[in-house]
Motif scaffolding. Sequence first.
Motif, short mmCIF file in Angstrom:
data_model
loop_
_atom_site.label_atom_id
_atom_site.label_comp_id
_atom_site.label_asym_id
_atom_site.label_seq_id
_atom_site.Cartn_x
_atom_site.Cartn_y
_atom_site.Cartn_z
N PHE A 66 11.91 5.07 19.59
CA PHE A 66 10.92 4.14 20.14
C PHE A 66 11.11 2.75 19.55
CE2 PHE A 66 8.65 8.31 20.19
CZ PHE A 66 8.56 8.45 21.56
N ASP A 67 11.11 1.76 20.43
CA ASP A 67 11.32 0.38 20.00
C ASP A 67 10.03 -0.18 19.37
OD1 ASP A 67 13.31 -2.15 20.74
OD2 ASP A 67 11.18 -2.68 20.57
N VAL A 68 10.14 -0.76 18.18
CA VAL A 68 8.94 -1.24 17.48
C VAL A 68 8.27 -2.39 18.24
CG1 VAL A 68 9.67 -0.51 15.17
CG2 VAL A 68 10.21 -2.81 15.95
N GLY A 69 9.05 -3.12 19.03
CA GLY A 69 8.48 -4.24 19.77
C GLY A 69 7.79 -3.80 21.05
N THR A 70 8.48 -2.94 21.83
CA THR A 70 7.96 -2.60 23.17
C THR A 70 7.20 -1.27 23.21
OG1 THR A 70 10.08 -1.58 23.72
CG2 THR A 70 9.81 -3.90 24.31
N SER A 71 7.34 -0.44 22.19
CA SER A 71 6.64 0.86 22.18
C SER A 71 5.90 1.05 20.85
CB SER A 71 7.63 2.01 22.39
OG SER A 71 8.38 1.82 23.55
N ALA A 72 5.15 0.04 20.46
CA ALA A 72 4.50 0.07 19.14
C ALA A 72 3.55 1.26 18.99
CB ALA A 72 3.75 -1.24 18.91
N ALA A 73 2.83 1.60 20.05
CA ALA A 73 1.87 2.71 19.95
C ALA A 73 2.60 4.02 19.66
CB ALA A 73 1.06 2.83 21.24
N GLU A 74 3.74 4.24 20.33
CA GLU A 74 4.52 5.46 20.10
C GLU A 74 5.11 5.46 18.69
OE1 GLU A 74 4.66 3.59 22.78
OE2 GLU A 74 4.45 4.88 24.55
N VAL A 75 5.56 4.29 18.25
CA VAL A 75 6.12 4.21 16.90
C VAL A 75 5.07 4.61 15.88
CG1 VAL A 75 7.01 2.63 15.13
CG2 VAL A 75 7.87 2.48 17.47
N ARG A 76 3.85 4.14 16.08
CA ARG A 76 2.77 4.46 15.12
C ARG A 76 2.47 5.95 15.07
NH1 ARG A 76 -0.55 -0.13 17.40
NH2 ARG A 76 0.64 -1.90 16.61
N GLU A 77 2.77 6.66 16.14
CA GLU A 77 2.55 8.11 16.17
C GLU A 77 3.57 8.86 15.31
OE1 GLU A 77 0.32 10.17 18.10
OE2 GLU A 77 -0.80 8.28 18.15
N VAL A 78 4.74 8.27 15.14
CA VAL A 78 5.83 9.01 14.48
C VAL A 78 6.18 8.50 13.09
CG1 VAL A 78 6.85 9.79 16.66
CG2 VAL A 78 7.67 7.65 15.62
N ILE A 79 5.57 7.37 12.69
CA ILE A 79 5.90 6.81 11.37
C ILE A 79 4.64 6.67 10.55
CG2 ILE A 79 5.66 4.37 12.02
CD1 ILE A 79 8.18 3.81 10.31
N SER A 80 4.79 6.82 9.25
CA SER A 80 3.66 6.64 8.35
C SER A 80 4.13 5.81 7.17
CB SER A 80 3.18 8.01 7.91
OG SER A 80 2.20 7.88 6.94
N LEU A 81 3.33 4.82 6.82
CA LEU A 81 3.71 3.92 5.72
C LEU A 81 2.75 4.11 4.57
CD1 LEU A 81 5.19 1.34 4.58
CD2 LEU A 81 3.52 -0.02 5.81
N THR A 82 3.30 4.31 3.38
CA THR A 82 2.43 4.39 2.21
C THR A 82 3.09 3.64 1.07
OG1 THR A 82 1.30 5.85 0.66
CG2 THR A 82 3.36 6.65 1.57
N GLY A 83 2.28 3.13 0.18
CA GLY A 83 2.87 2.31 -0.87
C GLY A 83 2.06 2.28 -2.13
N GLN A 84 2.22 1.19 -2.86
CA GLN A 84 1.57 1.11 -4.16
C GLN A 84 0.08 0.91 -4.01
OE1 GLN A 84 3.26 -2.19 -6.27
NE2 GLN A 84 4.39 -2.86 -4.49
N PHE A 85 -0.37 0.45 -2.85
CA PHE A 85 -1.79 0.20 -2.70
C PHE A 85 -2.40 1.39 -1.99
CE2 PHE A 85 0.63 -3.73 -2.56
CZ PHE A 85 0.24 -4.23 -3.78
N ALA A 86 -2.66 2.42 -2.78
CA ALA A 86 -3.09 3.71 -2.25
C ALA A 86 -4.35 3.57 -1.41
CB ALA A 86 -3.31 4.68 -3.39
N ALA A 87 -4.34 4.31 -0.30
CA ALA A 87 -5.45 4.25 0.66
C ALA A 87 -6.55 5.25 0.32
CB ALA A 87 -4.91 4.53 2.05
N VAL A 88 -6.45 5.88 -0.85
CA VAL A 88 -7.43 6.93 -1.17
C VAL A 88 -8.78 6.35 -1.54
CG1 VAL A 88 -5.67 8.57 -1.93
CG2 VAL A 88 -6.69 7.02 -3.58
N ASP A 89 -9.83 7.12 -1.23
CA ASP A 89 -11.20 6.73 -1.57
C ASP A 89 -11.57 7.40 -2.88
OD1 ASP A 89 -13.98 6.50 -1.79
OD2 ASP A 89 -14.23 6.42 0.39
N GLU A 90 -11.87 6.59 -3.87
CA GLU A 90 -12.15 7.08 -5.24
C GLU A 90 -13.40 7.94 -5.34
OE1 GLU A 90 -11.32 4.93 -8.52
OE2 GLU A 90 -9.36 4.80 -7.55
N ILE A 91 -14.36 7.66 -4.48
CA ILE A 91 -15.66 8.35 -4.56
C ILE A 91 -15.53 9.79 -4.05
CG2 ILE A 91 -18.07 8.29 -3.77
CD1 ILE A 91 -17.45 5.83 -5.33
N LEU A 92 -14.60 9.99 -3.13
CA LEU A 92 -14.43 11.32 -2.53
C LEU A 92 -13.50 12.18 -3.38
CD1 LEU A 92 -13.90 10.33 1.23
CD2 LEU A 92 -16.03 10.93 0.07
#
Length: 268
Positions: free
Chosen positions: A70-96
């Motif tokens: 899937f092309d990141v420019g023309t099929s962005a929605a499909e790309v988002r279905e198949v790729i996941s980005l994670t990094g140093q800024f963790a998305a976790v909720d501390e309270i949970l």
Amino acid sequence: MTDTMAPAIAVRGLTKAYKQLQVLRGVDLEVAPGTIFALLGANGAGKTTVVRILATLLHADGGTATVQGFDVGTSAAEVREVISLTGQFAAVDEILTGRENLALVARLRHLAGVDAIAADLLERFSLTDAADRRVATYSGGMRRRLDIAMSLIGSPGVIVLDEPTTGLDPEARQEVWAAVEGLAAGGTTVLLTTQYLEEAERLADRIAILHEGRILVEGTLEELQRLLPPAEVEYVERRPSLEEVFLALVGTRRAPETGAAASREDSE
Ligand code: ADP
């Protein structure tokens, strides 16, 4: 090349500038499915820029990039279905708790069997014992593992880890490395950016060095080591380390950090 061998990620001639600053000058990359690929470069080389373009968070100025076809420019929605980005800024909720964080993401994605998904991921990332504790009580390595587990919900074929161990102590880095190896063993394609040379040495099937806006070299660790003649040390031939290869190729610029305690000099 047959369809089943089509690259999980294919990047051709990618360019990107921030105003006057030309960061990417024609980047070419190919990542085979189910492999771990390390994108290595000094601070500011443009690693995050590449992965943000792949995750459709940023538009390229030129060139093409596809994720599982899937092309990141023309099929962005499909790309988002198949790729996941994670990094140093963790998305976790501390309270949970860890379990609650996973269940929340699974519910947000409208998946069936939320409890089973959470239990399975907790098990895979050795978090079962800590599952019902608040994340605020977790170590750095546990948080990073939970963050990676969360990014796997929905089973993306490609996971991008942007500096997954920056800021972690040596023990926590080992834990995250084991988790990353487990991902690839399960068939997930992993694109990893890192400034730690030993991280690339340890984890990656193939390594690319991004320098001055282009991929300077790409290959297996052995292929990169063959770029330099072996050193003769006390009659024993010693292969150059990735650090020596990096410094020889990148020249006068400072090498990426090799120590766990090192911190980034520039903040983004
Ligand atoms: P790396 O991840 O390899 O450290 P980045 O992709 O974060 O590199 O950044 C590459 C260069 O682009 C750096 O010089 C950085 O300061 C600059 N840069 C990154 N994002 C922006 C932005 N949004 N606006 C302006 N300059 C940016």
